[in-house]
Design an enzyme around this catalytic site. Structure first.
Site, PDB file in Angstrom:
ATOM      1  N   CYS A  22      -1.637   9.315   3.801  1.00 35.71           N
ATOM      2  CA  CYS A  22      -1.654   8.843   2.255  1.00 35.71           C
ATOM      3  C   CYS A  22      -2.649   9.319   1.395  1.00 35.71           C
ATOM      4  O   CYS A  22      -3.145   9.498   0.503  1.00 35.71           O
ATOM      5  CB  CYS A  22      -1.584   7.456   2.137  1.00 35.71           C
ATOM      6  SG  CYS A  22      -2.633   6.439   3.274  1.00 35.71           S
TER       7      CYS A  22
ATOM      8  N   GLU B  88       0.809  -1.207  -0.029  1.00 33.17           N
ATOM      9  CA  GLU B  88      -0.068   0.134   0.073  1.00 33.17           C
ATOM     10  C   GLU B  88       0.754   1.186  -0.220  1.00 33.17           C
ATOM     11  O   GLU B  88       1.611   1.426   0.897  1.00 33.17           O
ATOM     12  CB  GLU B  88      -0.957   0.090   1.359  1.00 33.17           C
ATOM     13  CG  GLU B  88      -2.028  -0.934   1.035  1.00 33.17           C
ATOM     14  CD  GLU B  88      -2.698  -0.984  -0.255  1.00 33.17           C
ATOM     15  OE1 GLU B  88      -3.124  -0.016  -0.796  1.00 33.17           O
ATOM     16  OE2 GLU B  88      -3.113  -2.255  -0.959  1.00 33.17           O
TER      17      GLU B  88
HETATM   18  P1  NAP Z   1       8.677   4.849   3.372  1.00 31.01           P
HETATM   19  O1  NAP Z   1      10.082   5.799   3.319  1.00 31.01           O
HETATM   20  O2  NAP Z   1       8.528   4.317   2.050  1.00 31.01           O
HETATM   21  O3  NAP Z   1       8.998   4.069   4.540  1.00 31.01           O
HETATM   22  C1  NAP Z   1       8.244   2.840   4.680  1.00 31.01           C
HETATM   23  C2  NAP Z   1       8.721   1.875   5.388  1.00 31.01           C
HETATM   24  O4  NAP Z   1       9.716   1.114   4.493  1.00 31.01           O
HETATM   25  C3  NAP Z   1       9.930   2.210   6.362  1.00 31.01           C
HETATM   26  O5  NAP Z   1       9.544   1.230   7.716  1.00 31.01           O
HETATM   27  C4  NAP Z   1      11.074   2.075   5.942  1.00 31.01           C
HETATM   28  O6  NAP Z   1      12.318   1.866   6.783  1.00 31.01           O
HETATM   29  C5  NAP Z   1      11.050   0.974   5.150  1.00 31.01           C
HETATM   30  N1  NAP Z   1      12.276   1.007   4.060  1.00 31.01           N
HETATM   31  C6  NAP Z   1      12.759   1.919   3.406  1.00 31.01           C
HETATM   32  N2  NAP Z   1      13.630   1.420   2.456  1.00 31.01           N
HETATM   33  C7  NAP Z   1      13.344   0.282   2.371  1.00 31.01           C
HETATM   34  C8  NAP Z   1      14.094  -0.664   1.313  1.00 31.01           C
HETATM   35  N3  NAP Z   1      14.884  -0.668   0.650  1.00 31.01           N
HETATM   36  N4  NAP Z   1      13.438  -2.336   1.477  1.00 31.01           N
HETATM   37  C9  NAP Z   1      12.817  -2.420   2.578  1.00 31.01           C
HETATM   38  N5  NAP Z   1      11.956  -1.538   3.236  1.00 31.01           N
HETATM   39  C10 NAP Z   1      12.316  -0.177   3.264  1.00 31.01           C
HETATM   40  O7  NAP Z   1       7.705   5.648   3.485  1.00 31.01           O
HETATM   41  P2  NAP Z   1       7.141   6.594   5.046  1.00 31.01           P
HETATM   42  O8  NAP Z   1       8.020   7.895   4.509  1.00 31.01           O
HETATM   43  O9  NAP Z   1       7.522   5.871   6.095  1.00 31.01           O
HETATM   44  O10 NAP Z   1       5.784   6.754   4.818  1.00 31.01           O
HETATM   45  C11 NAP Z   1       4.996   7.582   4.160  1.00 31.01           C
HETATM   46  C12 NAP Z   1       4.832   7.028   2.734  1.00 31.01           C
HETATM   47  O11 NAP Z   1       3.756   5.959   2.865  1.00 31.01           O
HETATM   48  C13 NAP Z   1       3.806   8.042   2.018  1.00 31.01           C
HETATM   49  O12 NAP Z   1       4.121   7.835   0.496  1.00 31.01           O
HETATM   50  C14 NAP Z   1       2.377   7.655   2.151  1.00 31.01           C
HETATM   51  O13 NAP Z   1       1.408   8.163   1.159  1.00 31.01           O
HETATM   52  C15 NAP Z   1       2.675   6.389   2.379  1.00 31.01           C
HETATM   53  N6  NAP Z   1       1.263   5.568   3.020  1.00 31.01           N
HETATM   54  C16 NAP Z   1       0.347   4.770   2.460  1.00 31.01           C
HETATM   55  C17 NAP Z   1      -0.508   4.280   3.102  1.00 31.01           C
HETATM   56  C18 NAP Z   1      -1.528   3.365   2.480  1.00 31.01           C
HETATM   57  O14 NAP Z   1      -2.444   2.784   2.902  1.00 31.01           O
HETATM   58  N7  NAP Z   1      -1.577   3.203   1.205  1.00 31.01           N
HETATM   59  C19 NAP Z   1      -0.759   4.421   4.395  1.00 31.01           C
HETATM   60  C20 NAP Z   1       0.248   5.305   5.086  1.00 31.01           C
HETATM   61  C21 NAP Z   1       1.230   5.860   4.357  1.00 31.01           C
HETATM   62  P3  NAP Z   1      13.244   3.229   7.298  1.00 31.01           P
HETATM   63  O15 NAP Z   1      12.203   3.964   8.266  1.00 31.01           O
HETATM   64  O16 NAP Z   1      14.145   2.285   8.061  1.00 31.01           O
HETATM   65  O17 NAP Z   1      13.660   3.935   6.086  1.00 31.01           O
END
Ligand code: NAP
Length: 521
Positions: free
Chosen positions: A325, A291
């Site tokens: 999001c 997601e």
């Molecule tokens: P993010 O930077 O993509 O990080 C999400 C998770 O992925 C974190 O635990 C992060 O760890 C991890 N991660 C980073 N690089 C990775 C890799 N190479 N392999 C595996 N995992 C990795 O997102 P965010 O800033 O936390 O959250 C905001 C985003 O989430 C926005 O784009 C928002 O729209 C989206 N979101 C979507 C939904 C939905 O239901 N569609 C809900 C909530 C949020 P680290 O923190 O250690 O980097």
């Protein structure tokens, strides 16, 4: 143990009424309690064992940027491997544990969370900068996920009916998958982290939980709740660590059976691509539940309640500083009402209070960290080029990462401001000549998560139902705040795999079905 046979029907957890002085007092006490724990060091939890590492993740309070909320041990590849071996071994027993027992543990965890409700919310106020009502909603949603998925698992435990014939009995059942890697974001640090974890676990899978590095402590507290609820050791293993290191290692691992990811589009796509590659020793195709981001639109028709439109836009754009999001980041208003809606939105935006979320009179607080602050404020210059800033456009990072709610008028539908996920309190306005054009603009991004239409025209509402290409469509209300079991949540296109968290299909994504046909002799 909770009697799962006589459960009341699922209903969503009520939100706390902060106009009641008693609730205000209770929340303040919870804040005090959490503040007294600042600076605590938290270990990893692998197979129930506390593991402390020298390397640490430091969790900061985004509203008081030098204040350390706590430190957390940091998993590396060796510890991720150890956790994988524990999870793999534990799968044997956990997948054979009766569904009733698994569901009862979730329900017990929900009860404990209710008892610790304000403490969990207060921690999010401090660790994630969540204003009281937003943090309270996050905790309520976490409770909902536990209550809802427990019931969903019970409904699936005996499979679903299929046809049998003379001399043949046929059955259709669900089986667990294996080890799941759950990777969660910081913006719903409790609800999404807990929801994706318990969905995987109640389905009989074991979990490697890698929370976001900015909000690792709330997930440690959730681990304590799961332990108290009686979850056996090794079913959920807590391994915070850098996504780029631990995340990649576990996504690639041949024993990973599925990945449940919530976060940005780019990381989701990277995971999807890596998971598709078969590594040595791997005997299955990994499943990816992803997601991802959004660029969510509110469409305002010319026959519409414009006050409703304005309040819906402001609440959806600026609640939790637009870091959802589902946040409204674009408004497409009919030319007849464009100026009036814009004026109302600007007036409401200028009334918003912003400051430390520990003071509950503040509607908005900081954004999550320095990187977010820099990214969001970099759009101010773009906004000046692409439109007119009519509210906000300022920020202050002297004590915390505060970005003021910003409204940008007269932006072209294809401008960067209208296309890119900013993930902060900036909303851009564009004009449409008619409803057809409004829907076409609303659909012109790569995303398809949420959208709302404010209209009194039945034909237009019907048109939106058919043609507005989003996973969650809202009519005559804002575009945030989906409730578990009421509005299953997940998007189209680059917003993800449309898994619909909090919906009746979600648990089955964590299972594989089995047909059993017995010849009757
Ligand atoms: P993010 O930077 O993509 O990080 C999400 C998770 O992925 C974190 O635990 C992060 O760890 C991890 N991660 C980073 N690089 C990775 C890799 N190479 N392999 C595996 N995992 C990795 O997102 P965010 O800033 O936390 O959250 C905001 C985003 O989430 C926005 O784009 C928002 O729209 C989206 N979101 C979507 C939904 C939905 O239901 N569609 C809900 C909530 C949020 P680290 O923190 O250690 O980097």
């Amino acid at each position: 143990m909770i009697d799962v046979k006589n459960l009341p029907a699922y209903v969503t957890e009520a939100l706390t009424d902060f106009s009641d002085e008693q609730n205000v007092r209770a929340y303040k006490e919870a804040l005090e309690k959490v503040n007294a724990t600042l600076g605590t060091d938290y270990p990893l939890i692998i197979g129930g064992e506390r593991v402390t590492t020298e390397a640490k993740i430091t969790s900061y309070n985004p509203a008081k940027k030098t204040e350390v909320v706590g430190t957390v041990s940091k998993a590396n590849v060796e510890l991720a491997e150890r956790a994988m071996q524990v999870a793999d071994a534990t799968f044997e027993s956990w997948s054979k544990t009766p569904a009733e027992e698994r569901a009862a543990i979730l329900l017990r965890a929900a009860e404990i969370t209710k008892e610790r409700r304000h403490e969990m919310s207060a921690l999010m106020t401090i660790e994630a900068g969540k204003p009281w009502a937003e943090a309270d909603g996050d905790t309520a949603e976490a409770i909902d996920f536990m209550e809802y998925y427990a019931r969903q698992m019970l409904a699936l435990k005996d499979g679903k009916p299929v046809n049998s014939r003379d001399g043949e009995k046929n059955e259709f059942e669900y089986r667990s998958l294996g080890v799941g890697v759950v990777i969660s974001p910081w913006n719903f640090p409790f609800a999404i982290m807990a929801g994706t974890t318990v969905a995987a676990a109640v389905a009989g899978n074991t979990v490697l939980l890698k929370p976001a590095s900015t909000t690792p402590i709330i997930s440690y507290k959730f681990m304590e709740i799961l332990e108290e609820a009686g979850l056996p050791k090794g079913v959920v293993n807590y391994i915070p660590g850098p996504g780029s290191e631990v995340g990649d290692y576990l996504v690639d691992h041949p024993r990973t059976r599925f990945i449940s990811f919530t976060g940005s589009r780019d990381v989701g796509l990277r995971i999807n691509e890596r998971a598709a590659k078969i590594n040595e020793g791997q005997i299955w195709i990994k499943r990816v539940i992803a997601e991802m981001g959004g660029k969510d639109t509110i469409v305002v028709d010319n026959e519409a309640d414009l006050d409703l439109a304005a309040t819906s836009i402001v609440k959806s754009a600026f609640g939790f500083s637009g870091q959802k999001c589902s946040a409204c980041s674009r408004v497409v208003a009919h030319a007849d009402v464009y100026d009036e809606v814009l004026e109302k939105v600007v007036a409401l935006t200028n009334e918003l209070t912003i400051g430390d979320p520990q003071d509950h009179t503040n509607f908005m607080a900081s954004v999550i960290d320095e990187a977010a602050f820099k990214k969001i404020t970099s759009y101010f210059d773009i906004a000046k080029e692409e439109g007119r800033i009519v509210a906000g456009g300022t920020a202050d990072d002297a004590t915390g990462y505060f970005v003021h709610p910003t409204v940008v008028a007269d932006v072209s539908p294809t401008a960067r401001l209208m296309q890119e996920e900013i993930f902060g309190p900036i909303v851009a306005f564009t004009k449409a000549e008619n409803f057809d054009e409004a829907i076409a603009i609303a659909n012109n991004t790569v995303y398809g998560l949420t959208g709302a239409v404010i209209s009194d025209n039945e034909a237009h509402i019907e048109q939106a139902r058919q043609d507005f290409f989003v996973g969650n469509l809202y009519i005559n209300r804002g575009c945030t705040g989906a409730i578990v079991g009421y509005q299953p949540f997940g998007g189209y296109n680059m917003s993800g795999t449309c898994s619909k968290a909090g919906g009746p299909d979600f648990i089955t994504l964590h299972m594989q079905s089995k047909s059993i046909s017995t010849a009757l002799r």
